[in-house]
Design a protein around this motif. Structure first.
Motif, PDB file in Angstrom:
ATOM      1  N   VAL A 259       0.820  -1.195   0.000  1.00 39.23           N
ATOM      2  CA  VAL A 259       0.000   0.000   0.000  1.00 39.23           C
ATOM      3  C   VAL A 259       0.868   1.265   0.000  1.00 39.23           C
ATOM      4  O   VAL A 259       0.614   2.210  -0.753  1.00 39.23           O
ATOM      5  N   ILE A 306      -5.208   5.995  -5.055  1.00 38.46           N
ATOM      6  CA  ILE A 306      -5.221   5.063  -6.183  1.00 38.46           C
ATOM      7  C   ILE A 306      -6.225   5.515  -7.247  1.00 38.46           C
ATOM      8  O   ILE A 306      -5.976   5.416  -8.448  1.00 38.46           O
TER       9      ILE A 306
ATOM     10  N   PHE B  26     -13.469 -12.482  -8.429  1.00 42.04           N
ATOM     11  CA  PHE B  26     -12.178 -12.657  -9.099  1.00 42.04           C
ATOM     12  C   PHE B  26     -12.354 -13.302 -10.471  1.00 42.04           C
ATOM     13  O   PHE B  26     -11.786 -12.864 -11.463  1.00 42.04           O
ATOM     14  N   ILE B  32      -9.332  -8.465  -7.255  1.00 38.80           N
ATOM     15  CA  ILE B  32      -9.045  -9.181  -6.017  1.00 38.80           C
ATOM     16  C   ILE B  32      -9.564  -8.341  -4.863  1.00 38.80           C
ATOM     17  O   ILE B  32      -9.094  -7.239  -4.624  1.00 38.80           O
ATOM     18  N   ARG B  82     -14.266   2.249 -11.142  1.00 40.62           N
ATOM     19  CA  ARG B  82     -13.206   3.027 -11.791  1.00 40.62           C
ATOM     20  C   ARG B  82     -11.955   2.190 -12.036  1.00 40.62           C
ATOM     21  O   ARG B  82     -10.980   2.669 -12.606  1.00 40.62           O
ATOM     22  N   LEU B  83     -11.960   0.961 -11.547  1.00 43.40           N
ATOM     23  CA  LEU B  83     -10.736   0.158 -11.582  1.00 43.40           C
ATOM     24  C   LEU B  83     -10.885  -1.119 -12.401  1.00 43.40           C
ATOM     25  O   LEU B  83     -10.040  -1.991 -12.319  1.00 43.40           O
ATOM     26  N   ARG B  86      -7.930  -3.225 -13.713  1.00 42.82           N
ATOM     27  CA  ARG B  86      -6.674  -2.887 -13.037  1.00 42.82           C
ATOM     28  C   ARG B  86      -6.544  -3.750 -11.783  1.00 42.82           C
ATOM     29  O   ARG B  86      -6.718  -3.288 -10.660  1.00 42.82           O
ATOM     30  N   THR B  87      -6.192  -5.019 -12.001  1.00 40.86           N
ATOM     31  CA  THR B  87      -6.196  -6.006 -10.926  1.00 40.86           C
ATOM     32  C   THR B  87      -5.378  -5.572  -9.718  1.00 40.86           C
ATOM     33  O   THR B  87      -5.833  -5.663  -8.577  1.00 40.86           O
ATOM     34  N   LEU B  88      -4.156  -5.083  -9.971  1.00 45.54           N
ATOM     35  CA  LEU B  88      -3.276  -4.815  -8.839  1.00 45.54           C
ATOM     36  C   LEU B  88      -3.739  -3.588  -8.055  1.00 45.54           C
ATOM     37  O   LEU B  88      -3.692  -3.569  -6.829  1.00 45.54           O
ATOM     38  N   ASP B  89      -4.216  -2.574  -8.772  1.00 51.30           N
ATOM     39  CA  ASP B  89      -4.752  -1.416  -8.058  1.00 51.30           C
ATOM     40  C   ASP B  89      -5.948  -1.809  -7.193  1.00 51.30           C
ATOM     41  O   ASP B  89      -6.159  -1.257  -6.117  1.00 51.30           O
ATOM     42  N   VAL B  91      -6.274  -4.385  -5.543  1.00 53.26           N
ATOM     43  CA  VAL B  91      -5.774  -4.937  -4.288  1.00 53.26           C
ATOM     44  C   VAL B  91      -5.575  -3.820  -3.263  1.00 53.26           C
ATOM     45  O   VAL B  91      -6.030  -3.897  -2.124  1.00 53.26           O
ATOM     46  N   VAL B  92      -4.919  -2.763  -3.704  1.00 53.99           N
ATOM     47  CA  VAL B  92      -4.602  -1.665  -2.787  1.00 53.99           C
ATOM     48  C   VAL B  92      -5.880  -0.975  -2.316  1.00 53.99           C
ATOM     49  O   VAL B  92      -6.074  -0.726  -1.125  1.00 53.99           O
ATOM     50  N   VAL B  93      -6.751  -0.700  -3.260  1.00 55.46           N
ATOM     51  CA  VAL B  93      -7.973   0.016  -2.916  1.00 55.46           C
ATOM     52  C   VAL B  93      -8.853  -0.799  -1.966  1.00 55.46           C
ATOM     53  O   VAL B  93      -9.362  -0.277  -0.976  1.00 55.46           O
TER      54      VAL B  93
END
Lengths: 342, 289, 240
Positions: A259, A306, B26, B32, B82-83, B86-89, B91-93
Motif C-alpha cells: 500500500v 489510487i 475474481f 481481487i 473506476r478500476l 486494473r487487478t493490482l490497483d 488490491v490496494v484500494v
C-alpha cells in the motif's frame, strides 16, 4: 555517475541531510522513533525493487522480514556471544535472500506470474503467522530459545561491533548509513545493465525473452535481492525493539508495504522512502493523540490516491515539480525519474 | 468414519462458503477483493444485531445477504467501477476499504458482540454428537453451488457475464453492457460474502476481525480452483477439504492449514490455471476429439 | 545441396489447440543464406510455426532443428543465443521508452559495454530511424515501429531472422524500403524466413516459398513455380 538535477534528486538529498542532523534537533525518544521508521523503509524499498522495477507483485516481503527477524533472535540468543551479533545480521540477510531465491525459482521457472505471485505469497505469510502463533509449547525450542507463540521472543541482544554496543544514536546512524548505501545502490541499479533488463521485463516479459534474456533467472535474482532487503528490515526491527512476535507475518505487515509503495509511487524509490516515513510518522501521531479515526483516514487516503493519482502521490508531485522548475517534458519511463540519460 | 465424513463436510462447507464470493468477483471481474473478509464480517454483524433485535435467524440471514449486497453495489459504484481491468490497483484500494470497514465497525459497535447460540442442537450417531447446524451449512454450500450454476448457465445475465469474462471487448461490441454486468457481479459477490458471515455468526465470536479467519482459506480455494467461479471452488473445495480433513485428523489444525498452502503452491506450479484450466482443457479435447 | 547447408529444419511438426489442428505434420527446410517465404491465407498456421521455431509454443509433436541441433526443448532465450531472432506480427516494442532505450535493451545483451553506443547508432542508421532516437516509441508510426523491431532483432546478431509480416500496414514507399532492407540484410549473410500474404511483395523478394493452407503444407518451390501453380492460385482466389 552523473546525477541529474531534478525534483526527486533534490528532495532525496534534502531528506538525507535532514536525517543526518535530526539527532541534533530532537530528543533521544524521537531519534529512536525515526530509527524505527527508517527500518521499515527497507521493507518498502524491497517492494519498490521487485514490484516497481521488475513488475513482480508480492505480499511475501513480510515472510522474509519475519523469518530473518526470528533467525537473528534464535541465532544470537543461542550463541550467547554478543560479538557474534554482526554475524547474525549478515547470515539473517543471506538466509532471507536464499529463501526468496528458492521461492522465486519455484514460481518464475514454473511460469507463475502477476497476480498469482501475490496470492501465493499472501498465503505463505498467513500460514507462517499461524505457525508462529502456535509455537508456545516446550516442543518449540530451538536450542535454548522458545519460539514463544503469540508472545514471540523477547530480550533479543542489540548489535555489538567489537565491544561497542549499537543503541540510541549510534544505532540510528548505523541504520541511516546502510539506508543511504542501499538507496544509492538502487538508484545506480536502475540504470545498470541488469537494471535496464529488469525494466524491460516489467514492461513486456514475453518480448524480453525474445531478446535473449533469461527472464525467470533475472526475476528470481531480483526477488532474492528484494528478500535480502526485507530481511534487513526485519533484523533492524528486531534490533530496534529487542523483540519479535508473529504479527511480523500478519496480514497488516504483508499488505502495508504494498500500500505504501503503491500510494507513494511504486517506480520511484525516493517516493517510497518519503511516503513510508510520512505514513509511520502520521499513524503514530494519530494513534498517540488517541484518535480512533487514524486507520479510517489512512484507508480513505489510499482509496483516493489510487483512484485519482494512480502513479502515486509523491511520484506525481515530483513529476509536477520537474515540469514547473526544470521544464522537463520527456515522458520516457526511464528518463522521467532519471538520474542520467541511458 | 462418520467422524471423518462429518469433518470433511465441515471443512468443505467452510472452504466453499469462504471462497464463493471472492471466486465470483475474481473469476468474473479479475478484481481481487481484499475487503472480502470485512464483507463477511459485515454480514455477521447484520445477522447478529438483527437476531438480537428479535428478528428470526432465517430472516436475519436474508437481511445480511441483501444488506451486504447493497453495500457491495455502493462500493462498486463509488470505487471499484473506476478500476475495472486494473487487478493490482484493486488490491490496494480494497485493502483501504477493509481498513475503513474494520475500524468503522470497531468505533460503532466496540470490540465484540455477544455471540448467538448455535441453533438446531445436535444429533447422535454411533455414540458421537454432530451439530445439525453444521450439517445444514454443508447442504447450504451444495445448494448455493447449484443455484450459482443455474444463474450462470440458464439466465441472460449468466450468458452475458460469461461472454464478458471471456472477452469484454467482443461482448461490448455485441451490445452487452459490461459495466452493468460487473456492478451486478460485484454486488452478488458481496451478498455471498454477507451470507457466509451470517451463516457462521452463530458459530464463532463476532468481532471486527471476524473476517480474518476466512481470508486464507478463501484465497487458497480460489487459487487452487482457478478462474472459473463455479468449477474452481467446487473441485478445489473438495480436494482441499479432503487434504485438510486428513491432516487435521492426523497432525492437528496447523498442519491442515499448511497442507492447504502446499497444495496451493503445487497446483500453481503444475497447472497455473488451477482446476478450471484443467477441466477446460479436458472438455475441449473431448468435444473436438 | 550439402547437408550442412540446412540451417533450419522442421520435422513432422504439429501444434494442436485442444482438438484444433493449427499446424499439422509440417516439414520445412531452410537453407543457409536463403530468403524464404511462408505464404498462405489467414489461419494457415504461419505465425504458429514461427512461435514454435522461437520456443514460444511447444509443438504437440515433431521436432525443430537449428544448425543440425535439436532445439525443440530449448527455451526462447537460449534459441536467441544460438542465433534465431524474430520480429513478431503485433509490435513487440517497449512503447513507453524511447527508440534509443529500446535499442539499448536489445543491444547491451550481445555487445561489449564500450561498443553499445556505436552499435545502437549503426543499427538506427541502417533502419533509417536515427533522427527519432529520443522519440517515445508510442509516438512512432506503425511502419517505424516495425523497423525498430527489426533493428532490435538484429541486435541479437542472428543467423536466422524471422519476420512476421514485415510490411504490414505500410504504404507503398515504406514497403519498398522494407523490401530493400531485407534484401540488404540477406546479402550480408543473414538467412531470412518471412511471412506474408501479399503476392506482389513476396514476388519481389523471396527466393523459395512454402505455401501453407489450413495448417498443412500445400506446396513448395521457387517463387516462379508457386506463382504458376494452379492450386495455389485457387486458394488465393478462394476456390478451395
Amino acid at each position: 555517475m552523473l546525477v541529474k538535477l531534478n525534483t526527486e534528486n533534490i528532495v532525496a538529498v534534502l531528506i538525507f541531510l535532514f536525517f543526518f542532523v535530526y539527532p541534533v534537533l530532537v530528543d533521544a525518544y524521537s531519534v529512536m522513533n525515526l530509527a524505527y521508521f527508517l527500518s521499515m523503509v527497507f521493507l518498502s524499498l524491497s517492494l519498490s525493487l521487485i514490484w516497481g522495477y521488475c513488475g513482480i507483485f508480492s505480499f511475501g516481503q513480510a515472510v522474509f522480514f519475519g523469518i530473518s527477524g526470528y533467525f537473528y533472535a534464535v541465532f544470537t540468543l543461542n550463541s550467547g556471544i554478543t560479538t557474534l551479533t554482526p554475524l547474525g545480521l549478515i547470515l539473517g540477510v543471506l538466509i532471507g535472500g536464499v529463501i526468496a531465491w528458492i521461492l522465486g525459482y519455484f514460481m518464475f521457472y514454473g511460469g507463475v506470474n502477476d497476480v498469482f505471485v501475490g496470492l501465493i505469497t499472501l498465503c505463505l505469510t498467513l500460514v507462517l503467522e499461524t505457525f508462529m502463533g502456535q509455537t508456545a509449547g516446550d516442543q518449540w525450542m530451538i536450542g535454548q530459545v522458545n519460539l514463544g507463540g503469540f508472545n514471540g521472543i523477547n530480550s533479543i541482544p542489540s548489535l555489538q561491533i567489537g565491544s561497542f554496543i549499537l543503541t540510541g544514536n549510534s544505532f540510528y546512524y548505523f541504520v541511516l548509513l546502510i539506508l543511504l548505501a542501499v538507496f544509492i545502490f538502487l538508484k545506480w541499479f536502475e540504470f545498470s545493465k541488469l537494471g535496464i533488463a529488469v525494466v524491460a521485463i516489467r514492461e513486456n516479459r514475453e518480448r524480453t525473452k525474445l531478446l535473449g534474456y533469461n527472464v525467470p533467472f533475472i526475476q528470481s535474482l531480483v526477488f532474492a535481492m528484494g528478500g535480502a532487503l526485507a530481511s534487513l528490515s526485519g533484523i533492524f526491527y528486531v534490533l530496534w525493539g529487542n523483540y519479535i512476535t508473529p504479527s511480523a507475518f500478519g496480514l497488516a505487515s504483508a499488505t502495508i508495504p504494498v500500500v505504501l509503495v503503491a500510494a507513494g509511487g511504486r517506480k520511484n524509490v525516493t517516493a517510497a522512502l518519503l511516503f513510508t516515513v510520512l505514513y509511520y510518522w502520521f499513524s503514530q501521531t494519530l494513534s498517540a493523540s488517541g484518535s480512533e479515526y487514524a486507520l479510517i483516514i489512512l484507508g480513505l487516503v489510499l482509496i483516493v490516491a489510487i483512484l485519482f493519482v494512480p502513479n502515486g502521490l509523491i511520484a506525481s508531485l515530483f513529476h509536477a515539480g520537474d515540469q514547473l522548475f526544470f521544464r522537463e517534458h520527456s515522458k520516457s519511463l526511464l528518463r522521467k525519474k532519471g538520474a542520467k540519460t541511458l | 468414519m462418520e467422524d471423518l465424513l462429518y469433518q470433511f463436510m465441515n471443512n468443505f462447507a467452510f472452504l466453499i462458503l469462504s471462497a464463493i464470493g471472492l471466486a465470483v468477483i475474481f473469476g468474473m471481474m479479475k478484481i481481487i477483493n481484499l475487503a472480502h473478509g470485512e464483507f463477511i464480517m459485515l454480514g455477521a454483524y447484520i445477522a447478529t444485531l438483527a437476531t438480537k433485535a428479535g428478528i428470526p435467524l432465517l430472516l436475519s440471514i436474508l437481511l445480511s445477504v441483501v444488506g451486504v449486497g447493497i453495500f457491495g453495489l455502493i462500493v462498486d459504484r463509488l470505487i471499484i467501477s473506476r478500476l475495472y481491468g486494473r487487478t493490482l490497483d484493486s488490491v490496494v484500494v480494497t485493502w483501504g476499504v477493509s481498513l475503513v470497514m474494520q475500524q468503522g465497525i470497531l468505533i460503532l459497535f466496540g470490540p465484540s458482540l455477544e455471540t448467538l447460540s448455535t441453533p438446531l442442537g445436535s444429533i447422535s450417531i454411533g455414540g458421537s454428537d454432530y451439530s445439525l447446524y453444521r450439517i445444514l451449512l454443508f447442504v447450504t454450500a451444495i445448494v448455493l453451488l447449484i443455484l450459482l450454476y443455474l444463474l450462470f448457465t440458464k439466465t441472460t445475465f449468466g450468458l452475458h457475464s460469461r461472454a464478458a469474462m471471456q472477452n469484454a471487448e467482443i461482448a461490448r461490441s455485441m451490445g452487452v453492457n459490461t459495466n452493468r454486468i460487473y456492478s451486478f457481479t460485484f454486488s452478488i459477490g458481496a451478498a455471498l460474502a454477507g451470507l457466509t458471515g451470517a451463516l457462521y455468526a452463530p458459530t464463532m465470536a463476532v468481532s471486527p476481525t471476524f473476517g480474518g479467519g476466512f481470508l486464507m482459506p478463501s484465497f487458497v480455494t480460489v487459487i487452487v480452483g482457478g478462474a472459473n467461479p463455479l468449477i474452481g471452488p467446487s473441485l478445489s473445495g473438495g480436494v482441499l477439504g479432503v487434504v485438510s480433513t486428513g491432516l487435521d485428523a492426523t497432525w492437528g489444525t496447523f498442519f491442515g492449514r499448511l497442507g492447504l498452502l502446499v497444495v496451493a503452491i503445487l497446483v500453481i506450479r503444475i497447472m497455473p490455471l488451477g482446476f478450471s484450466g484443467l477441466v477446460e482443457k479436458l472438455s475441449v479435447r473431448k468435444s473436438r476429439g | 545441396m550439402s547437408k550442412e547447408a540446412v540451417l533450419l529444419e522442421l520435422r513432422h511438426v504439429g501444434k494442436y489447440f485442444g482438438g484444433l489442428r493449427a499446424v499439422d505434420d509440417i516439414n520445412i527446410k531452410v537453407e543457409s543464406g536463403d530468403l524464404h517465404c511462408l505464404l498462405g491465407p489467414n489461419g494457415a498456421g504461419k505465425s504458429t510455426i514461427f512461435k514454435m521455431i522461437m520456443g514460444i509454443y511447444k509443438p504437440t509433436n515433431g521436432s525443430v532443428f537449428f544448425n543440425q541441433r535439436n532445439v525443440t526443448h530449448l527455451k526462447s532465450w537460449d534459441r536467441v543465443k544460438l542465433g534465431i531472432s524474430i520480429k513478431m506480427q503485433t509490435p513487440g516494442v517497449f512503447g513507453e521508452l524511447t527508440v534509443y532505450e529500446n535499442m539499448k535493451i536489445a543491444v547491451q545483451h550481445f555487445t561489449r559495454h564500450a561498443e553499445v553506443k556505436s552499435e545502437v547508432s549503426r543499427l538506427l542508421e541502417l533502419l533509417m530511424i536515427r533522427d527519432l532516437k529520443d522519440e517515445l516509441v508510442d509516438n512512432l508510426s506503425h511502419g517505424q515501429q516495425q523497423w525498430l523491431e527489426i533493428g532490435m532483432a538484429l541486435a541479437c546478431k542472428p543467423k536466422l531472422l524471422l519476420l512476421d509480416e514485415p510490411a504490414a500496414g505500410m504504404g507503398p514507399e515504406e514497403t519498398d524500403r522494407t523490401a530493400e532492407l531485407i534484401r540488404q540484410l540477406n546479402q550480408q549473410g543473414i538467412t531470412i524466413l518471412f511471412i506474408d500474404h501479399d503476392m506482389a511483395f513476396v514476388k519481389k523478394l523471396a527466393r523459395n516459398t512454402t505455401v501453407l493452407h489450413l495448417g498443412r503444407k500445400f506446396a513448395e518451390g521457387t517463387v516462379e513455380e508457386i506463382e504458376t501453380n494452379q492450386q495455389v492460385v485457387d486458394i488465393y482466389l478462394g476456390k478451395s
